[in-house]
Design a protein around this motif. Structure first.
Motif, PDB file in Angstrom:
ATOM      1  N   LEU A 453       0.832  -1.210   0.000  1.00 27.57           N
ATOM      2  CA  LEU A 453       0.000   0.000   0.000  1.00 27.57           C
ATOM      3  C   LEU A 453       0.863   1.255   0.000  1.00 27.57           C
ATOM      4  N   ASP A 454       1.969   1.216   0.761  1.00 30.96           N
ATOM      5  CA  ASP A 454       2.896   2.349   0.740  1.00 30.96           C
ATOM      6  C   ASP A 454       3.437   2.577  -0.661  1.00 30.96           C
ATOM      7  N   SER A 455       3.771   1.490  -1.336  1.00 30.02           N
ATOM      8  CA  SER A 455       4.359   1.621  -2.675  1.00 30.02           C
ATOM      9  C   SER A 455       3.377   2.208  -3.673  1.00 30.02           C
ATOM     10  N   GLN A 456       2.092   2.106  -3.390  1.00 33.13           N
ATOM     11  CA  GLN A 456       1.068   2.651  -4.291  1.00 33.13           C
ATOM     12  C   GLN A 456       0.457   3.946  -3.740  1.00 33.13           C
ATOM     13  N   ASP A 457       1.202   4.603  -2.863  1.00 26.99           N
ATOM     14  CA  ASP A 457       0.752   5.874  -2.291  1.00 26.99           C
ATOM     15  C   ASP A 457      -0.576   5.741  -1.544  1.00 26.99           C
ATOM     16  N   SER A 458      -0.840   4.550  -1.013  1.00 25.42           N
ATOM     17  CA  SER A 458      -2.100   4.303  -0.302  1.00 25.42           C
ATOM     18  C   SER A 458      -1.861   3.971   1.161  1.00 25.42           C
ATOM     19  N   GLY A 459      -0.652   4.221   1.637  1.00 23.99           N
ATOM     20  CA  GLY A 459      -0.320   3.876   3.014  1.00 23.99           C
ATOM     21  C   GLY A 459      -1.082   4.675   4.049  1.00 23.99           C
ATOM     22  N   SER A 460      -1.661   5.806   3.651  1.00 28.26           N
ATOM     23  CA  SER A 460      -2.453   6.597   4.597  1.00 28.26           C
ATOM     24  C   SER A 460      -3.793   5.952   4.911  1.00 28.26           C
ATOM     25  N   LEU A 461      -4.195   4.951   4.110  1.00 31.61           N
ATOM     26  CA  LEU A 461      -5.462   4.239   4.291  1.00 31.61           C
ATOM     27  C   LEU A 461      -6.661   5.169   4.200  1.00 31.61           C
ATOM     28  N   CYS A 462      -6.535   6.214   3.400  1.00 31.15           N
ATOM     29  CA  CYS A 462      -7.627   7.185   3.280  1.00 31.15           C
ATOM     30  C   CYS A 462      -8.894   6.550   2.718  1.00 31.15           C
ATOM     31  N   PHE A 463      -8.764   5.436   2.017  1.00 30.86           N
ATOM     32  CA  PHE A 463      -9.941   4.764   1.463  1.00 30.86           C
ATOM     33  C   PHE A 463     -10.788   4.118   2.556  1.00 30.86           C
ATOM     34  N   CYS A 464     -10.271   4.067   3.790  1.00 29.55           N
ATOM     35  CA  CYS A 464     -11.046   3.532   4.917  1.00 29.55           C
ATOM     36  C   CYS A 464     -11.779   4.627   5.685  1.00 29.55           C
ATOM     37  N   PHE A 465     -11.677   5.861   5.223  1.00 31.53           N
ATOM     38  CA  PHE A 465     -12.233   6.994   5.959  1.00 31.53           C
ATOM     39  C   PHE A 465     -13.723   6.812   6.227  1.00 31.53           C
ATOM     40  N   ARG A 466     -14.485   6.440   5.202  1.00 31.74           N
ATOM     41  CA  ARG A 466     -15.933   6.304   5.370  1.00 31.74           C
ATOM     42  C   ARG A 466     -16.269   5.169   6.330  1.00 31.74           C
ATOM     43  N   TRP A 467     -15.479   4.086   6.289  1.00 32.19           N
ATOM     44  CA  TRP A 467     -15.722   2.982   7.210  1.00 32.19           C
ATOM     45  C   TRP A 467     -15.749   3.479   8.652  1.00 32.19           C
ATOM     46  N   LEU A 468     -14.717   4.245   9.011  1.00 30.86           N
ATOM     47  CA  LEU A 468     -14.541   4.660  10.399  1.00 30.86           C
ATOM     48  C   LEU A 468     -15.460   5.816  10.773  1.00 30.86           C
ATOM     49  N   LEU A 469     -15.771   6.676   9.806  1.00 28.57           N
ATOM     50  CA  LEU A 469     -16.587   7.852  10.097  1.00 28.57           C
ATOM     51  C   LEU A 469     -17.972   7.466  10.596  1.00 28.57           C
ATOM     52  N   ILE A 470     -18.643   6.559   9.888  1.00 24.50           N
ATOM     53  CA  ILE A 470     -20.021   6.189  10.246  1.00 24.50           C
ATOM     54  C   ILE A 470     -20.142   4.689  10.517  1.00 24.50           C
ATOM     55  N   TRP A 471     -19.048   4.108  10.991  1.00 24.85           N
ATOM     56  CA  TRP A 471     -19.052   2.727  11.465  1.00 24.85           C
ATOM     57  C   TRP A 471     -19.653   1.754  10.440  1.00 24.85           C
ATOM     58  N   PHE A 472     -19.113   1.794   9.229  1.00 26.07           N
ATOM     59  CA  PHE A 472     -19.438   0.827   8.173  1.00 26.07           C
ATOM     60  C   PHE A 472     -20.900   0.891   7.733  1.00 26.07           C
ATOM     61  N   LYS A 473     -21.553   2.016   7.982  1.00 26.99           N
ATOM     62  CA  LYS A 473     -22.993   2.110   7.700  1.00 26.99           C
ATOM     63  C   LYS A 473     -23.326   1.812   6.240  1.00 26.99           C
ATOM     64  N   ARG A 474     -22.462   2.242   5.321  1.00 33.38           N
ATOM     65  CA  ARG A 474     -22.754   2.064   3.902  1.00 33.38           C
ATOM     66  C   ARG A 474     -22.045   0.863   3.296  1.00 33.38           C
ATOM     67  N   GLU A 475     -21.388   0.077   4.138  1.00 35.50           N
ATOM     68  CA  GLU A 475     -20.677  -1.101   3.622  1.00 35.50           C
ATOM     69  C   GLU A 475     -21.506  -2.373   3.775  1.00 35.50           C
ATOM     70  N   PHE A 476     -22.465  -2.376   4.713  1.00 36.67           N
ATOM     71  CA  PHE A 476     -23.283  -3.557   4.966  1.00 36.67           C
ATOM     72  C   PHE A 476     -24.756  -3.217   4.768  1.00 36.67           C
ATOM     73  N   SER A 477     -25.558  -4.241   4.670  1.00 40.02           N
ATOM     74  CA  SER A 477     -26.998  -4.041   4.526  1.00 40.02           C
ATOM     75  C   SER A 477     -27.571  -3.415   5.794  1.00 40.02           C
ATOM     76  N   PHE A 478     -28.759  -2.858   5.685  1.00 40.80           N
ATOM     77  CA  PHE A 478     -29.397  -2.191   6.815  1.00 40.80           C
ATOM     78  C   PHE A 478     -29.565  -3.156   7.986  1.00 40.80           C
ATOM     79  N   GLU A 479     -30.007  -4.362   7.725  1.00 38.82           N
ATOM     80  CA  GLU A 479     -30.199  -5.346   8.790  1.00 38.82           C
ATOM     81  C   GLU A 479     -28.868  -5.728   9.428  1.00 38.82           C
ATOM     82  N   ASP A 480     -27.825  -5.854   8.614  1.00 36.93           N
ATOM     83  CA  ASP A 480     -26.500  -6.165   9.168  1.00 36.93           C
ATOM     84  C   ASP A 480     -25.997  -5.049  10.067  1.00 36.93           C
ATOM     85  N   ILE A 481     -26.303  -3.811   9.712  1.00 38.89           N
ATOM     86  CA  ILE A 481     -25.856  -2.683  10.526  1.00 38.89           C
ATOM     87  C   ILE A 481     -26.492  -2.726  11.904  1.00 38.89           C
TER      88      ILE A 481
END
Length: 641
Positions: A453-481
């Motif tokens: 990830l570092d080699s691809q300029d992705s070491g900051s893990l910015c693509f995980c921002f939404r996961w942590l912001l709203i606790w995976f709300k948009r990654e799983f189904s409503f019932e799973d949430i």
């Protein structure tokens, strides 16, 4: 006799660090070999010799400079950069440094004892960590006290540390003068002694260099903190851990009998047992409305049925008083209040696109949408400093769906926001901290994935921002949430279980990310496309298994802090008797109850020192980390002091 110790492909030698583009990067491989007992680093690259690389002219200049350092040649250094290859005995390595150039890629820059830097190396496919491990079989890499990105190389010498501490002369002054100076300037006096300890270890190890590459920096600068935006360099190397096997974890049955935990007056007799059951298997839908109000702090666990009726009555009155406040704002008043007007505009826009696929919020003129709007507007009156930030509607909608009640959903939202309100603050410091903690976890779990990830300029893990912001709300189904959030609200086995979930997801995608050679854009695209494709139960099992795996091995202090197994001793507002420390110790106790074999630790030496010098603790912890790298324990250091 030749012995291959380490070899890695996908290493690029950059002939022009300033441009740092693909045209100036020559692919090849790096190895550590023993030739007749002499360890050396060899880098071999292949490219068409029909043209001169950009650094050919620089190489010519360097060749003239090398003649000024005959010891390098006398010791048999094979240094041939003519066609992108070189060999360097590890005994001739002076330092290595992590540098970052124009396009943000990380490079490894080696410098010989003759003072000559070699062409920068970029690990396209990871492997820098493994290289350093192989090198440390023969040399010791000590972090420079003046530059966190620079590591100095020393030969191993077990006899070098036998010198008595009496020879250090930590405080050369007389006792009276020492006390006087300590009262006037405790920091300078203390760290003056610490610097002698550090210099002792550095001086005790033999080396041939006469001038440090840091000599152009003034002695006063040595004690200055690094700029906040300076990357930590190789500091994360210390976050690795020798991991044991990862255990198999199975989910349990959901909580389906609430009455068994209530005494005759309605008190919950064993809140910890309830939380454990919820963590293991969640809650059956019919009990969620009642149990959620305890998990989110609306009702105290020790409240009776009668007390809860009183609480609901008081909270209802309080809610509608706040609602009347914003309802009574006239159009003229609103025109003169841009902040209030902005909150209302954001809420109206977000409400119209929040969970519209759910029957509770679908269609036009839906009463569920009106409730969503009113609760969010009332929250602005409850917490006007924070107001409304995009994403808060995602947190409210499941609460409103389960409680089916405006007042209860509001107070559950306030409890939820007490846990995550820092995510929505304008500074975003909490989000940055969580991404850093996630990086620490991932580095301990899978250095290879981190390197890639570092080699691809992705070491900051910015693509995980939404996961942590709203606790995976948009990654799983409503019932799973609904199932996920009740697990996270238990705060078991640690407060950062959501980071363990993120680590579990990233590890599950390792083969795809590395195998398909994703770059920055395709990594971001791939992660976003995981939405609604993840299996919640598998992710939860994976996260818990990671926790158990990590807690059964020796961990660096940074990883322990992320997992809640160690109270950080660098925070000046956390004394041994503080509320924060007390809460964290309670959380550790709960982790022990959940997993009796997990061990936790508190830095008692830091706590003892804090009692004497509380305001200096954050600085002291930095110095102790540096000296730990030199093999000196904290307890010995404090005795010397």
């Amino acid at each position: 006799h030749n012995l291959l110790i380490f070899e890695k492909e996908g290493v690029y030698l950059h002939t022009n660090a300033k441009r740092s583009n693909q045209d100036t990067a020559i692919p090849g491989f790096i190895r550590i070999v023993e030739r007749d007992g002499e360890p050396a680093m060899e880098v071999e690259h292949q490219f068409d010799p029909g043209y001169e690389p950009d650094w050919a002219v620089i190489s010519t200049v360097k060749q003239e400079r090398r003649q000024e350092h005959p010891p390098v040649r006398e010791k048999g250094t094979v240094l041939n950069c003519q066609w992108g290859s070189f060999s360097l005995p590890l005994s001739e390595l002076y330092s290595l440094r992590r540098a970052r150039f124009s396009l943000g890629r990380n490079f490894l820059v080696l410098t010989t004892r003759g003072g000559d830097p070699l062409p920068p190396l970029h690990f396209q496919r990871g492997g820098a960590r493994e290289l350093l491990k192989a090198m440390q079989r023969y040399i010791r890499l000590a972090p420079s006290p003046m530059d966190g990105r620079l590591f100095l190389a020393y030969p191993h010498d077990s006899g070098a540390l036998s010198q008595s501490f009496d020879e250090l002369h930590l405080f050369d002054e007389t006792s009276a003068d020492l006390v006087s100076r300590f009262i006037q300037d405790p920091y300078a006096t203390t760290f003056g002694g610490f610097s002698k300890v550090t210099n002792f270890f550095r001086g005790a190890l033999p080396h041939t260099h006469q001038e440090s590459p840091l000599s152009n920096r003034s002695p006063q600068d040595a004690h200055c903190p690094h700029p906040a935006d300076e990357e930590p360099g190789f500091e994360l190397i210390t976050c690795g851990a020798e991991l044991g096997p990862r255990p198999q974890v199975k989910r349990g049955k959901p909580l389906d009998n609430w009455d068994q935990f209530l005494d005759p007056e309605g008190r919950v007799t064993d809140p910890q047992k309830v939380k454990e059951l919820v963590f293991r298997g969640g809650i059956v839908p019919s009990l969620r409305r009642e149990v959620w109000k305890f998990l989110l702090g609306f009702y105290p666990w020790n409240s009776t049925t009668k007390e809860r009726e009183d609480i609901l009555r008081v909270k209802t009155d309080e809610y509608f008083r706040m609602k009347v406040q914003w309802k009574s704002v006239s159009e003229e008043q609103e025109m003169r209040n841009s902040l209030f007007r902005g909150y209302r505009s954001l809420i109206e826009r977000d409400v119209n696109r929040t969970d519209r696929h759910n029957s509770f919020f679908s269609g036009n003129e839906n009463p569920g949408l009106a409730l969503l709007h009113d609760v969010l507007m009332t929250y602005c009156m409850y917490n006007f400093d924070l107001g409304y930030v995009q994403g808060m509607s995602d947190l409210l909608s499941p609460l409103l769906f389960v409680t089916q009640n405006e007042v209860e959903s509001f107070w559950c939202l306030t409890g939820f926001m007490d846990l995550v309100h820092q995510n929505f603050e304008e500074s975003q410091e909490a989000m940055k901290q969580q991404l850093l903690q996630l990086s620490v976890l991932l580095r301990a779990l899978d250095p290879e994935l981190c390197d890639y990830l570092d080699s691809q300029d992705s070491g900051s893990l910015c693509f995980c921002f939404r996961w942590l912001l709203i606790w995976f709300k948009r990654e799983f189904s409503f019932e799973d949430i609904l199932s996920l959030w009740e697990v996270l609200w238990t705060r078991l086995p640690c407060e950062n279980f959501h980071l363990l979930m993120a680590s579990s997801i990233l590890e599950s995608q390792k083969e795809e990310l590395i195998g398909s050679n994703h770059d920055f854009n395709s990594i971001l695209k791939h992660i976003n496309e995981l939405t609604m494709k993840l299996d919640l139960q598998s992710v939860l099992c994976g996260a818990e298994a990671i926790y158990l795996q990590l807690t059964h091995c020796k961990l660096p202090s940074k990883v322990q802090e992320v997992l809640g197994l160690r109270v950080p001793c660098s925070s000046s507002d956390e004394s041994p008797n503080s509320d924060v420390t007390s809460v964290r110790r309670t959380q550790k106790l709960h982790a022990l109850q959940l997993y009796p074999s997990v061990s936790v630790s508190v830095s008692h030496s830091c706590i003892r020192f804090q009692k004497a010098f509380p305001s200096a603790l954050s600085l002291i912890s930095f110095q102790t980390w540096k000296i730990r790298c030199s093999g000196l324990s904290v307890s010995v250091l404090l005795q010397v002091l």
